[in-house]
Design a protein around this motif. Sequence first.
Motif, PDB file in Angstrom:
ATOM      1  N   LEU A   1       0.851  -1.192   0.000  1.00  0.00           N
ATOM      2  CA  LEU A   1       0.000   0.000   0.000  1.00  0.00           C
ATOM      3  C   LEU A   1       0.886   1.240   0.000  1.00  0.00           C
ATOM      4  CD1 LEU A   1      -2.696  -0.938   2.656  1.00  0.00           C
ATOM      5  CD2 LEU A   1      -2.874  -1.089   0.170  1.00  0.00           C
ATOM      6  N   ASP A   2       0.371   2.311  -0.532  1.00  0.00           N
ATOM      7  CA  ASP A   2       1.097   3.567  -0.523  1.00  0.00           C
ATOM      8  C   ASP A   2       1.314   3.991   0.927  1.00  0.00           C
ATOM      9  OD1 ASP A   2       0.823   6.788  -0.469  1.00  0.00           O
ATOM     10  OD2 ASP A   2       1.862   6.105  -2.290  1.00  0.00           O
TER      11      ASP A   2
ATOM     12  N   GLU B   1       2.348   6.714   2.350  1.00  0.00           N
ATOM     13  CA  GLU B   1       1.810   8.021   2.725  1.00  0.00           C
ATOM     14  C   GLU B   1       0.298   7.944   2.961  1.00  0.00           C
ATOM     15  OE1 GLU B   1       1.485  12.301   0.622  1.00  0.00           O
ATOM     16  OE2 GLU B   1       3.493  11.415   0.651  1.00  0.00           O
ATOM     17  N   ASP B   2      -0.425   7.249   2.078  1.00  0.00           N
ATOM     18  CA  ASP B   2      -1.863   7.056   2.274  1.00  0.00           C
ATOM     19  C   ASP B   2      -2.127   6.283   3.556  1.00  0.00           C
ATOM     20  OD1 ASP B   2      -2.539   8.395  -0.015  1.00  0.00           O
ATOM     21  OD2 ASP B   2      -2.879   6.594  -1.221  1.00  0.00           O
ATOM     22  N   PHE B   3      -1.318   5.263   3.775  1.00  0.00           N
ATOM     23  CA  PHE B   3      -1.508   4.411   4.949  1.00  0.00           C
ATOM     24  C   PHE B   3      -1.322   5.207   6.239  1.00  0.00           C
ATOM     25  CE2 PHE B   3      -0.552   1.022   7.925  1.00  0.00           C
ATOM     26  CZ  PHE B   3      -1.517   0.089   7.583  1.00  0.00           C
TER      27      PHE B   3
ATOM     28  N   SER C   1      -1.565   8.385   6.700  1.00  0.00           N
ATOM     29  CA  SER C   1      -2.512   9.487   6.855  1.00  0.00           C
ATOM     30  C   SER C   1      -3.970   9.015   6.855  1.00  0.00           C
ATOM     31  CB  SER C   1      -2.294  10.526   5.754  1.00  0.00           C
ATOM     32  OG  SER C   1      -2.545   9.952   4.492  1.00  0.00           O
ATOM     33  N   ASP C   2      -4.166   7.712   6.970  1.00  0.00           N
ATOM     34  CA  ASP C   2      -5.516   7.118   6.989  1.00  0.00           C
ATOM     35  C   ASP C   2      -6.316   7.444   5.734  1.00  0.00           C
ATOM     36  OD1 ASP C   2      -5.091   5.930   9.473  1.00  0.00           O
ATOM     37  OD2 ASP C   2      -5.921   7.630  10.563  1.00  0.00           O
ATOM     38  N   ASN C   3      -5.635   7.545   4.599  1.00  0.00           N
ATOM     39  CA  ASN C   3      -6.310   7.821   3.333  1.00  0.00           C
ATOM     40  C   ASN C   3      -6.476   6.565   2.481  1.00  0.00           C
ATOM     41  OD1 ASN C   3      -6.685  10.562   3.781  1.00  0.00           O
ATOM     42  ND2 ASN C   3      -4.665  11.073   2.975  1.00  0.00           N
ATOM     43  N   VAL C   4      -6.429   5.407   3.106  1.00  0.00           N
ATOM     44  CA  VAL C   4      -6.601   4.155   2.378  1.00  0.00           C
ATOM     45  C   VAL C   4      -8.083   3.981   2.072  1.00  0.00           C
ATOM     46  CG1 VAL C   4      -6.372   1.642   2.504  1.00  0.00           C
ATOM     47  CG2 VAL C   4      -4.583   3.106   3.462  1.00  0.00           C
ATOM     48  N   VAL C   5      -8.384   3.707   0.818  1.00  0.00           N
ATOM     49  CA  VAL C   5      -9.767   3.471   0.405  1.00  0.00           C
ATOM     50  C   VAL C   5     -10.018   1.969   0.514  1.00  0.00           C
ATOM     51  CG1 VAL C   5     -11.448   3.688  -1.459  1.00  0.00           C
ATOM     52  CG2 VAL C   5      -9.696   5.460  -1.136  1.00  0.00           C
TER      53      VAL C   5
END
Length: 107
Positions: A60-61, A63-65, A67-71
């Motif tokens: 998983l990315d 940065e997304d992980f 920042s809790d931006n995982v869809v």
Amino acid sequence: MWNQDLIASQNQDIEGLIKLFNREFFREETIAFDEANAEAMIRACSALKLYLFNEYLADLDEEDFESDNVVFDVLTERQQKPYLAFMFLDTLQKVIMRHLNDFILEN
């Protein structure tokens, strides 16, 4: 030698974490922790989170992980349950730390 001691210690911490979710938890919907076992519970959460991340979520990315931006809907079926477990452990860890901080501030 030291790594065997570390693994044994982690296994103890994880066993203690699992014991929190006993019959009392399902009956009263609460877990019992205090300053005596809170640090071990935090370590257990960290160890399990690292395992889940490295085994199932490493692609998983980052940065997304972080920042809790995982869809969630974009995750593969193999990633969905580990991700939910990771988020549960992360939340539990934060709750324990918040209660520990409150305890320290009160005393």
